[in-house]
Scaffold this active site. Sequence first.
Site, PDB file in Angstrom:
ATOM      1  N   THR A   1      35.047  45.822  38.218  1.00  0.00           N
ATOM      2  CA  THR A   1      35.565  47.020  38.882  1.00  0.00           C
ATOM      3  C   THR A   1      34.479  47.577  39.794  1.00  0.00           C
ATOM      4  OG1 THR A   1      37.009  47.530  36.997  1.00  0.00           O
ATOM      5  CG2 THR A   1      36.524  49.331  38.539  1.00  0.00           C
TER       6      THR A   1
ATOM      7  N   LYS B   1      42.930  49.607  40.806  1.00  0.00           N
ATOM      8  CA  LYS B   1      42.224  49.727  39.531  1.00  0.00           C
ATOM      9  C   LYS B   1      41.716  51.155  39.332  1.00  0.00           C
ATOM     10  CE  LYS B   1      40.291  48.675  35.652  1.00  0.00           C
ATOM     11  NZ  LYS B   1      39.182  47.720  35.472  1.00  0.00           N
TER      12      LYS B   1
END
Length: 205
Positions: free
Chosen positions: A98, A173
Amino acid sequence: MSRTLKTGFIGLGNQGSPIARQWIDAGFPLTIWARRAESLKPFADTAAEVAKAPTDLAQACDLIGICVVNDSDVRQVLFEADVLEAMRPGSIIAIHSTLLPETVVELDKKARSLGVHLLDAPVSGGSHGAVAGTMTVMVGGDAEPLERVRAVFETFATKIAHLGPVGAGQMMKLLNNNLAYANLVMGINAMELAGRLGMDRDVAA
């Protein structure tokens, strides 16, 4: 996708390790590399090859998965360890970490200049999802390389969403994380209110 696709993985942590294990169990030839020897121990009973250096892994693979902790770690792997420079033109790198959306856009520009495809592909589901093969992959990038590796992603994910260009995966995300945090705060507020109303918190939960 043919099981002759040569895959590699860097970032064998609590999510990366079970993801890589799924690739092996599905029959994809896998090469791994890790800074710490302990990270390689779970693969001692598998057919995975251990690269002596990150560049050796990069030169040998059609697809490389990266699942390290943060933006600086990804840059270290790709630039300082020369993984991106060592990759063959036409090969694919999937960033499962991420990161900031602008980071993957920057990485994609460099990858394109070298003829390498970059998929912005963060994951959701935690280590238990990786073990169960039920993760979600949020993908930004070109459709053609995604289709080439979709069968690999399907080994650890039940939902693979193509969201648009590079950067879109990371944006999704972050939205996903924000929803999770908001729901957590709402749950805490609900439990506090239940207590003030004289309710049994265990029963309310």
